[in-house]
Design a protein around this motif. Structure first.
Motif, mmCIF file in Angstrom:
data_model
loop_
_atom_site.group_PDB
_atom_site.id
_atom_site.type_symbol
_atom_site.label_atom_id
_atom_site.label_comp_id
_atom_site.label_asym_id
_atom_site.label_seq_id
_atom_site.Cartn_x
_atom_site.Cartn_y
_atom_site.Cartn_z
ATOM 1 N N SER A 1 54.577 0.315 34.775
ATOM 2 C CA SER A 1 54.388 0.546 36.211
ATOM 3 C C SER A 1 53.685 -0.639 36.879
ATOM 4 N N VAL A 2 54.362 -1.227 37.861
ATOM 5 C CA VAL A 2 53.801 -2.351 38.608
ATOM 6 C C VAL A 2 52.477 -1.928 39.248
ATOM 7 N N GLU A 3 52.517 -0.758 39.886
ATOM 8 C CA GLU A 3 51.349 -0.265 40.619
ATOM 9 C C GLU A 3 50.140 -0.084 39.689
ATOM 10 N N TYR B 1 57.559 15.058 49.856
ATOM 11 C CA TYR B 1 58.332 14.086 50.653
ATOM 12 C C TYR B 1 58.418 12.785 49.874
ATOM 13 N N LEU B 2 59.310 11.914 50.300
ATOM 14 C CA LEU B 2 59.371 10.577 49.713
ATOM 15 C C LEU B 2 58.694 9.616 50.668
ATOM 16 N N GLU B 3 57.783 8.821 50.131
ATOM 17 C CA GLU B 3 57.164 7.798 50.979
ATOM 18 C C GLU B 3 57.879 6.467 50.755
ATOM 19 N N ASP C 1 68.146 -4.703 42.788
ATOM 20 C CA ASP C 1 69.457 -4.689 42.135
ATOM 21 C C ASP C 1 69.412 -3.566 41.089
ATOM 22 N N TYR C 2 70.008 -2.413 41.403
ATOM 23 C CA TYR C 2 69.934 -1.246 40.513
ATOM 24 C C TYR C 2 71.073 -1.292 39.499
ATOM 25 N N ILE C 3 70.719 -1.238 38.199
ATOM 26 C CA ILE C 3 71.739 -1.279 37.137
ATOM 27 C C ILE C 3 71.703 0.026 36.340
ATOM 28 N N LEU D 1 64.084 8.132 40.976
ATOM 29 C CA LEU D 1 63.528 9.351 40.377
ATOM 30 C C LEU D 1 62.663 10.108 41.390
ATOM 31 N N ARG D 2 61.849 9.394 42.138
ATOM 32 C CA ARG D 2 60.988 10.075 43.122
ATOM 33 C C ARG D 2 61.819 10.695 44.250
ATOM 34 N N ALA D 3 62.862 9.991 44.654
ATOM 35 C CA ALA D 3 63.729 10.549 45.705
ATOM 36 C C ALA D 3 64.388 11.841 45.199
ATOM 37 N N THR E 1 63.017 -2.744 54.670
ATOM 38 C CA THR E 1 62.543 -2.168 53.394
ATOM 39 C C THR E 1 63.016 -3.062 52.240
ATOM 40 N N ALA E 2 62.324 -2.930 51.106
ATOM 41 C CA ALA E 2 62.537 -3.867 49.995
ATOM 42 C C ALA E 2 63.892 -3.645 49.322
ATOM 43 N N ILE E 3 64.437 -4.732 48.813
ATOM 44 C CA ILE E 3 65.776 -4.700 48.203
ATOM 45 C C ILE E 3 65.687 -4.944 46.694
ATOM 46 N N PRO F 1 55.944 9.668 37.326
ATOM 47 C CA PRO F 1 57.092 8.912 37.843
ATOM 48 C C PRO F 1 56.751 8.066 39.066
ATOM 49 N N THR F 2 57.134 6.803 39.017
ATOM 50 C CA THR F 2 56.887 5.900 40.145
ATOM 51 C C THR F 2 58.187 5.309 40.678
ATOM 52 N N HIS F 3 59.283 5.427 39.931
ATOM 53 C CA HIS F 3 60.526 4.753 40.311
ATOM 54 C C HIS F 3 61.176 5.418 41.519
ATOM 55 N N SER G 1 62.601 -7.861 28.915
ATOM 56 C CA SER G 1 61.755 -8.459 29.938
ATOM 57 C C SER G 1 62.199 -7.910 31.295
ATOM 58 N N THR G 2 61.786 -8.549 32.342
ATOM 59 C CA THR G 2 61.946 -7.920 33.649
ATOM 60 C C THR G 2 62.133 -8.937 34.764
ATOM 61 N N ALA G 3 62.811 -8.505 35.799
ATOM 62 C CA ALA G 3 62.946 -9.325 37.001
ATOM 63 C C ALA G 3 61.600 -9.573 37.663
HETATM 64 O O1 UPG Z 1 58.221 6.330 46.077
HETATM 65 C C1 UPG Z 1 58.641 5.163 46.159
HETATM 66 C C2 UPG Z 1 58.914 4.365 45.023
HETATM 67 C C3 UPG Z 1 59.346 3.064 45.213
HETATM 68 N N1 UPG Z 1 59.531 2.563 46.465
HETATM 69 C C4 UPG Z 1 60.032 1.178 46.649
HETATM 70 O O2 UPG Z 1 61.277 1.079 45.992
HETATM 71 C C5 UPG Z 1 61.449 -0.208 45.404
HETATM 72 C C6 UPG Z 1 61.744 -0.041 43.927
HETATM 73 O O3 UPG Z 1 60.552 0.447 43.319
HETATM 74 P P1 UPG Z 1 60.522 0.995 41.796
HETATM 75 O O4 UPG Z 1 61.664 1.918 41.571
HETATM 76 O O5 UPG Z 1 59.153 1.489 41.534
HETATM 77 O O6 UPG Z 1 60.838 -0.318 40.956
HETATM 78 P P2 UPG Z 1 60.127 -1.752 40.949
HETATM 79 O O7 UPG Z 1 58.730 -1.703 41.430
HETATM 80 O O8 UPG Z 1 61.065 -2.709 41.598
HETATM 81 O O9 UPG Z 1 60.015 -2.041 39.396
HETATM 82 C C7 UPG Z 1 61.056 -1.653 38.499
HETATM 83 O O10 UPG Z 1 61.924 -2.729 38.356
HETATM 84 C C8 UPG Z 1 61.356 -3.853 37.736
HETATM 85 C C9 UPG Z 1 62.439 -4.904 37.645
HETATM 86 O O11 UPG Z 1 62.840 -5.311 38.925
HETATM 87 C C10 UPG Z 1 60.862 -3.418 36.380
HETATM 88 O O12 UPG Z 1 60.318 -4.484 35.683
HETATM 89 C C11 UPG Z 1 59.838 -2.328 36.452
HETATM 90 O O13 UPG Z 1 59.493 -1.900 35.159
HETATM 91 C C12 UPG Z 1 60.431 -1.194 37.194
HETATM 92 O O14 UPG Z 1 59.431 -0.226 37.431
HETATM 93 C C13 UPG Z 1 60.148 -0.964 45.676
HETATM 94 O O15 UPG Z 1 60.329 -1.759 46.807
HETATM 95 C C14 UPG Z 1 59.137 0.136 46.011
HETATM 96 O O16 UPG Z 1 58.138 -0.275 46.914
HETATM 97 C C15 UPG Z 1 59.277 3.336 47.588
HETATM 98 O O17 UPG Z 1 59.439 2.877 48.722
HETATM 99 N N2 UPG Z 1 58.834 4.611 47.401
#
Ligand code: UPG
Ligand code: NAD
Length: 323
Positions: A77-79, A204-206, A222-224, A192-194, A218-220, A187-189, A115-117
């Motif tokens: 988790s980044v956070e 709610y989803l923030e 690449d979902y695989i 999954l949260r949506a 909003t942030a972009i 869960p932070t992803h 590894s990770t982006a």
């Molecule tokens: O409730 C939420 C959760 C996430 N986001 C945003 O959605 C984007 C994606 O977030 P998240 O799904 O948490 O993924 P990332 O923070 O991008 O990190 C994931 O993707 C990385 C590779 O890009 C991996 O290394 C990490 O392990 C993995 O958690 C980000 O801009 C978040 O700020 C929201 O706005 N609301």
């Protein structure tokens, strides 16, 4: 062929273990279950152990003597990494050093590192290429970059390991057979949260940040699909075994979706118009990460099969609604 999978009880690792098992590989999972589940390990044995327990790690490796190590185990988790940097450096980096130490001692020949982006930090241009600057903006990304470095330096020191460093972009989706999927203790992803918001499990989803320099603010990412990602490991292993050079590969599709676009897809797929609230940026989040995937496409036989955002969200939803 024998494959030792660290983190095989977790989300991506369990999909890897399933694919390896189906293809006839002998698999052993090593996982401390801090975020994994033993029921997710569908093939081979599970040893419940920690990377930081060097003695158990070395003994387990020695008893199994794998041809290949696939190293997924990490805190992800980044956070959390921003709040608990030492935990991340210790678990991810020290854990990987222990693993490399044992690999070297036992003479194991192939190593695939998750590894990770996140190692790219704020990309100067997208799509990002493997040789672009790596300047992470959070401890999670740094912890992974240090692991990359340790592996590269081990090879450079003369130890004849063949390795692939796979920089995954945002992994999502679930096994289309519905046997496994993403389960996280916290869960932070985004996807999954949506889905949890659609189920009513969270109120709610923030959306974290609406002032990014992107088309809708909003942030972009690449979902695989996780199935394509684990297949990429087999394609890269085949490439190494046929004499390919050890290398770093981006694993993504080369296209990005904003948070709001993902919200729209999740609402369409689930049929639930869940509540969305808009909050500040989450610390450590870069604005945009999209893979240049030309290297993996050119050098290996990797061909994405699930590269449709609706398929990704649908398979994730089919899994999540059963939980
Ligand atoms: O409730 C939420 C959760 C996430 N986001 C945003 O959605 C984007 C994606 O977030 P998240 O799904 O948490 O993924 P990332 O923070 O991008 O990190 C994931 O993707 C990385 C590779 O890009 C991996 O290394 C990490 O392990 C993995 O958690 C980000 O801009 C978040 O700020 C929201 O706005 N609301
Ligand atoms: N999910 C993503 O979008 C994503 C993106 C880029 C990279 N990655 C990388 O992929 C790998 C797998 O991530 P995931 O999403 O499946 O996470 P996950 O948390 O589901 O899986 C990680 C597994 O490792 C285990 N683990 C953690 N620390 C351990 C330790 N010290 N000893 C033994 N086991 C330990 C956990 O119990 C868990 O089962 C990680 O290395 C992560 O950095 C994930």
């Amino acid at each position: 062929m024998r494959v030792f999978v660290t983190g095989g009880a977790g989300y991506i690792g369990s999909h890897m273990v399933k694919l390896l098992g189906e293809k006839g590989f002998e698999v052993l999972t090593y996982d401390n279950l801090s975020n994994g589940r033993k029921e997710a390990v569908l093939y081979g044995h599970l040893v419940v152990g920690d990377l930081l327990d060097y003695e158990l790690l070395e003994k387990t490796l020695r008893d199994f003597m794998p041809d290949v190590v696939m190293h997924f185990a990490a805190k992800v988790s980044v956070e959390e990494s921003v709040k608990e940097p030492i935990l991340y450096y210790e678990n991810n980096f020290c854990g990987t050093l222990n693993l490399l130490k044992a690999v070297k001692k036992l003479g194991i020949g192939y190593f695939i590192l998750s590894s990770t982006a996140a190692v790219y930090g704020i990309a100067q241009k997208v799509p990002v290429k493997e040789e672009d600057p790596t300047v992470p903006i959070n401890p999670y990304g740094w912890s992974k970059l240090f692991c990359e470095r340790a592996l590269i330096d081990l090879r450079a020191s003369g130890y004849p390991i063949k390795y692939a460093i796979l920089r995954y972009f945002n992994v999502a989706g679930a096994d289309p057979e519905g046997k496994i999927g993403q389960v996280s203790k916290n869960p932070t992803h985004l996807i999954l949260r949506a889905l949890k918001a659609a189920k009513g499990e969270i109120p709610y989803l923030e959306v974290y940040g609406t002032d990014y320099p992107t088309k809708d603010g909003t942030a972009i990412r690449d979902y695989i699909h996780v199935m394509d990602l684990v297949q990429a490991h087999l394609d890269v292993l085949e490439y190494l075994m046929k004499g390919g050079q050890s290398d770093v590969f981006n694993v993504g599709y080369g296209r990005g979706y904003s948070v709001l676009e993902i919200v729209k897809v999740v609402k369409e797929v689930t049929g639930v118009d869940f509540e969305v609230k808009y909050g500040p940026r989450r610390e450590g989040d870069p604005p945009m990460l999209i893979a240049d995937n030309s290297k993996i496409l050119q050098k290996t036989s990797f061909k994405p099969k699930y590269d449709d955002i609706y398929t990704i969200v649908k398979t994730a939803w089919e899994w999540e609604r059963k939980q």
